[in-house]
Write a protein that holds these residues in place. Sequence first.
Motif, PDB file in Angstrom:
ATOM      1  N   PHE A 195     -45.502 -31.478  -9.658  1.00  0.00           N
ATOM      2  CA  PHE A 195     -46.156 -32.192  -8.409  1.00  0.00           C
ATOM      3  C   PHE A 195     -47.585 -31.899  -8.542  1.00  0.00           C
ATOM      4  CE2 PHE A 195     -44.997 -27.959  -7.133  1.00  0.00           C
ATOM      5  CZ  PHE A 195     -46.410 -27.407  -6.625  1.00  0.00           C
ATOM      6  N   SER A 196     -48.432 -32.660  -7.786  1.00  0.00           N
ATOM      7  CA  SER A 196     -49.957 -32.631  -7.791  1.00  0.00           C
ATOM      8  C   SER A 196     -50.239 -32.643  -6.179  1.00  0.00           C
ATOM      9  CB  SER A 196     -50.697 -33.690  -8.343  1.00  0.00           C
ATOM     10  OG  SER A 196     -50.247 -34.816  -7.857  1.00  0.00           O
ATOM     11  N   VAL A 197     -51.274 -31.658  -5.715  1.00  0.00           N
ATOM     12  CA  VAL A 197     -51.495 -31.487  -4.530  1.00  0.00           C
ATOM     13  C   VAL A 197     -52.702 -32.502  -4.012  1.00  0.00           C
ATOM     14  CG1 VAL A 197     -50.816 -29.138  -4.641  1.00  0.00           C
ATOM     15  CG2 VAL A 197     -53.188 -29.853  -4.994  1.00  0.00           C
ATOM     16  N   LYS A 198     -52.548 -32.692  -2.485  1.00  0.00           N
ATOM     17  CA  LYS A 198     -53.736 -33.454  -1.779  1.00  0.00           C
ATOM     18  C   LYS A 198     -54.896 -32.566  -1.896  1.00  0.00           C
ATOM     19  CE  LYS A 198     -50.524 -36.248   0.715  1.00  0.00           C
ATOM     20  NZ  LYS A 198     -50.024 -36.918   2.148  1.00  0.00           N
ATOM     21  N   HIS A 199     -56.036 -32.996  -1.770  1.00  0.00           N
ATOM     22  CA  HIS A 199     -57.372 -32.409  -1.676  1.00  0.00           C
ATOM     23  C   HIS A 199     -57.563 -32.127  -0.155  1.00  0.00           C
ATOM     24  CE1 HIS A 199     -58.490 -32.216  -5.792  1.00  0.00           C
ATOM     25  NE2 HIS A 199     -57.931 -33.809  -5.996  1.00  0.00           N
ATOM     26  N   VAL A 200     -56.765 -30.940   0.295  1.00  0.00           N
ATOM     27  CA  VAL A 200     -56.809 -30.446   1.832  1.00  0.00           C
ATOM     28  C   VAL A 200     -56.871 -29.001   1.652  1.00  0.00           C
ATOM     29  CG1 VAL A 200     -56.383 -32.576   2.630  1.00  0.00           C
ATOM     30  CG2 VAL A 200     -54.582 -30.803   2.036  1.00  0.00           C
ATOM     31  N   LYS A 220     -41.116 -19.789 -12.241  1.00  0.00           N
ATOM     32  CA  LYS A 220     -42.363 -19.999 -13.096  1.00  0.00           C
ATOM     33  C   LYS A 220     -43.135 -20.920 -12.107  1.00  0.00           C
ATOM     34  CE  LYS A 220     -43.956 -21.891 -17.396  1.00  0.00           C
ATOM     35  NZ  LYS A 220     -44.956 -20.816 -17.658  1.00  0.00           N
ATOM     36  N   ILE A 221     -44.512 -20.876 -12.399  1.00  0.00           N
ATOM     37  CA  ILE A 221     -45.386 -21.886 -11.953  1.00  0.00           C
ATOM     38  C   ILE A 221     -46.619 -21.996 -12.898  1.00  0.00           C
ATOM     39  CG2 ILE A 221     -46.574 -20.121 -10.400  1.00  0.00           C
ATOM     40  CD1 ILE A 221     -47.473 -22.710  -8.519  1.00  0.00           C
ATOM     41  N   GLU A 222     -46.909 -23.105 -13.370  1.00  0.00           N
ATOM     42  CA  GLU A 222     -47.865 -23.538 -14.404  1.00  0.00           C
ATOM     43  C   GLU A 222     -48.703 -24.728 -14.042  1.00  0.00           C
ATOM     44  OE1 GLU A 222     -49.103 -23.335 -18.510  1.00  0.00           O
ATOM     45  OE2 GLU A 222     -47.940 -22.020 -17.383  1.00  0.00           O
ATOM     46  N   SER A 223     -49.833 -24.583 -14.247  1.00  0.00           N
ATOM     47  CA  SER A 223     -50.852 -25.830 -13.993  1.00  0.00           C
ATOM     48  C   SER A 223     -51.405 -26.364 -15.251  1.00  0.00           C
ATOM     49  CB  SER A 223     -52.162 -25.257 -13.064  1.00  0.00           C
ATOM     50  OG  SER A 223     -53.073 -24.457 -13.732  1.00  0.00           O
ATOM     51  N   LYS A 227     -55.147 -35.147 -16.798  1.00  0.00           N
ATOM     52  CA  LYS A 227     -55.760 -36.059 -17.836  1.00  0.00           C
ATOM     53  C   LYS A 227     -56.260 -37.277 -17.413  1.00  0.00           C
ATOM     54  CE  LYS A 227     -54.398 -32.904 -21.076  1.00  0.00           C
ATOM     55  NZ  LYS A 227     -53.582 -33.036 -22.145  1.00  0.00           N
ATOM     56  N   GLU A 228     -56.107 -37.428 -16.135  1.00  0.00           N
ATOM     57  CA  GLU A 228     -56.725 -38.792 -15.314  1.00  0.00           C
ATOM     58  C   GLU A 228     -57.847 -38.464 -14.848  1.00  0.00           C
ATOM     59  OE1 GLU A 228     -53.402 -40.102 -13.174  1.00  0.00           O
ATOM     60  OE2 GLU A 228     -52.171 -40.462 -15.180  1.00  0.00           O
ATOM     61  N   THR A 229     -58.020 -37.504 -13.865  1.00  0.00           N
ATOM     62  CA  THR A 229     -59.346 -37.153 -13.051  1.00  0.00           C
ATOM     63  C   THR A 229     -59.724 -35.670 -13.397  1.00  0.00           C
ATOM     64  OG1 THR A 229     -58.597 -38.696 -11.384  1.00  0.00           O
ATOM     65  CG2 THR A 229     -60.298 -37.146 -10.552  1.00  0.00           C
ATOM     66  N   PRO A 230     -60.939 -35.678 -13.698  1.00  0.00           N
ATOM     67  CA  PRO A 230     -61.420 -34.063 -13.885  1.00  0.00           C
ATOM     68  C   PRO A 230     -61.192 -33.240 -12.906  1.00  0.00           C
ATOM     69  CG  PRO A 230     -63.148 -35.848 -14.721  1.00  0.00           C
ATOM     70  CD  PRO A 230     -61.985 -36.639 -13.903  1.00  0.00           C
ATOM     71  N   TRP A 231     -60.701 -32.056 -13.244  1.00  0.00           N
ATOM     72  CA  TRP A 231     -60.468 -31.092 -12.233  1.00  0.00           C
ATOM     73  C   TRP A 231     -59.500 -31.264 -11.359  1.00  0.00           C
ATOM     74  CZ3 TRP A 231     -62.983 -28.706 -15.720  1.00  0.00           C
ATOM     75  CH2 TRP A 231     -64.182 -29.088 -16.165  1.00  0.00           C
ATOM     76  N   GLU A 232     -58.315 -32.108 -11.550  1.00  0.00           N
ATOM     77  CA  GLU A 232     -57.026 -32.404 -10.878  1.00  0.00           C
ATOM     78  C   GLU A 232     -55.812 -31.951 -11.935  1.00  0.00           C
ATOM     79  OE1 GLU A 232     -56.434 -36.214  -9.100  1.00  0.00           O
ATOM     80  OE2 GLU A 232     -58.181 -35.838  -7.707  1.00  0.00           O
ATOM     81  N   TYR A 233     -54.991 -31.368 -11.185  1.00  0.00           N
ATOM     82  CA  TYR A 233     -53.855 -30.539 -11.869  1.00  0.00           C
ATOM     83  C   TYR A 233     -52.545 -31.229 -11.624  1.00  0.00           C
ATOM     84  CZ  TYR A 233     -58.076 -27.723 -13.527  1.00  0.00           C
ATOM     85  OH  TYR A 233     -58.897 -27.249 -13.956  1.00  0.00           O
ATOM     86  N   ASN A 234     -51.558 -30.918 -12.283  1.00  0.00           N
ATOM     87  CA  ASN A 234     -50.230 -31.014 -11.977  1.00  0.00           C
ATOM     88  C   ASN A 234     -49.650 -29.553 -11.945  1.00  0.00           C
ATOM     89  OD1 ASN A 234     -49.630 -33.955 -11.761  1.00  0.00           O
ATOM     90  ND2 ASN A 234     -49.514 -34.028 -14.021  1.00  0.00           N
ATOM     91  N   PHE A 235     -48.752 -29.397 -11.171  1.00  0.00           N
ATOM     92  CA  PHE A 235     -48.216 -27.910 -11.091  1.00  0.00           C
ATOM     93  C   PHE A 235     -46.807 -27.959 -11.554  1.00  0.00           C
ATOM     94  CE2 PHE A 235     -51.763 -27.867  -8.417  1.00  0.00           C
ATOM     95  CZ  PHE A 235     -52.360 -26.518  -8.589  1.00  0.00           C
ATOM     96  N   TYR A 236     -46.303 -27.274 -12.452  1.00  0.00           N
ATOM     97  CA  TYR A 236     -45.076 -27.324 -12.867  1.00  0.00           C
ATOM     98  C   TYR A 236     -44.168 -25.937 -12.458  1.00  0.00           C
ATOM     99  CZ  TYR A 236     -46.736 -30.542 -16.260  1.00  0.00           C
ATOM    100  OH  TYR A 236     -47.228 -31.726 -17.018  1.00  0.00           O
ATOM    101  N   VAL A 237     -43.108 -26.236 -11.603  1.00  0.00           N
ATOM    102  CA  VAL A 237     -42.516 -25.243 -10.898  1.00  0.00           C
ATOM    103  C   VAL A 237     -40.981 -25.140 -11.249  1.00  0.00           C
ATOM    104  CG1 VAL A 237     -41.763 -24.236  -8.610  1.00  0.00           C
ATOM    105  CG2 VAL A 237     -44.136 -24.990  -8.986  1.00  0.00           C
ATOM    106  N   ASP A 238     -40.538 -24.062 -11.711  1.00  0.00           N
ATOM    107  CA  ASP A 238     -38.920 -23.760 -11.761  1.00  0.00           C
ATOM    108  C   ASP A 238     -38.548 -22.835 -10.558  1.00  0.00           C
ATOM    109  OD1 ASP A 238     -39.519 -24.987 -14.241  1.00  0.00           O
ATOM    110  OD2 ASP A 238     -39.465 -23.253 -15.288  1.00  0.00           O
ATOM    111  N   PHE A 239     -37.579 -23.182 -10.053  1.00  0.00           N
ATOM    112  CA  PHE A 239     -36.805 -22.165  -9.125  1.00  0.00           C
ATOM    113  C   PHE A 239     -35.518 -22.100  -9.220  1.00  0.00           C
ATOM    114  CE2 PHE A 239     -36.866 -26.445  -6.833  1.00  0.00           C
ATOM    115  CZ  PHE A 239     -35.877 -26.301  -6.315  1.00  0.00           C
ATOM    116  N   GLU A 240     -34.953 -21.031  -8.713  1.00  0.00           N
ATOM    117  CA  GLU A 240     -33.528 -20.768  -8.780  1.00  0.00           C
ATOM    118  C   GLU A 240     -32.637 -21.644  -7.767  1.00  0.00           C
ATOM    119  OE1 GLU A 240     -33.025 -16.487  -8.616  1.00  0.00           O
ATOM    120  OE2 GLU A 240     -33.314 -16.378 -10.524  1.00  0.00           O
TER     121      GLU A 240
END
Length: 274
Positions: A195-200, A220-223, A227-240
């Motif tokens: 997911f990616s987050v809104k800028h709030v 796990k959580i990874e950012s 690659k589209e907008t500088p300083w914007e990130y996708n977050f990768y989360v694994d949960f049980e």
Amino acid sequence: MARVAFQGERGAYSEMAALQYFPGATLVPKKSFSDAFSAVEEKKAGFAVIPVENSIEGSVGEVYDLLAGTRLAAVGEVHQRVRHCLIANRGVKMGDVKVAYSHPQALGQCRAYLQKKKMQAMPAYDTAGSVKMVKEQKLRDAAAIASRRAAELYGMEILDEGIEDRKNNYTRFLVMSPAKKLPKSDGSYKTSIIFSVKHVPGALFGILGEFAIGRLNLTKIESRPTKETPWEYNFYVDFEGHAADAAAKKALAAIRGRTSYLKVLGSYKKAESA
């Protein structure tokens, strides 16, 4: 019989992971991670076994970027023990070796060993591929870092074994397929999302809070940059848990409105503990 794509040459740890998960499968070696994904997307293989993180060197960034764009689903997980060998042409002695070739992750896992032996680390695209290259080029002042299986497959000599800096060395792989239906939950599943987050203010905190409310354990959580907008990130989360479980469904529904992008990569049975 399943056709399973993996990145690298025969004898790579990815091949060993594929055989662990799919005993007796027809294996399809590919040059790159992208090629392994494409083999499944183009129906040249039914599955791909892809490394996502190592217990010593961390995540494989290129793979995480590919996960964001793929149409494939994560349907399985496997942990592969990594035990590195220093492999050379027959007759080569330890004192002859000035350069060690291997995948950058493997070189990183043997960093202290190489420094102690005063060997130059030389990145290559694959562990087993390095063994093949050292053999084909008949190198006498170089060796490769790879598995015992790779040495045996290519008829090479093992100069040293267990050269990784940390002995508790495992790589985690995801099994990718075109599967659309999620398997039934029996309480031993994990789910991967992107997911990616809104800028709030507090956006990420609010999203992670929904998992805490649902008592869903994040493993796990990874950012990664979008690659589209500088300083914007996708977050990768694994949960049980399984995405079809009540608690997970409620959490995913709650965060959907808080994200600018949400993708459920898949739910899959947890690998046996290393």
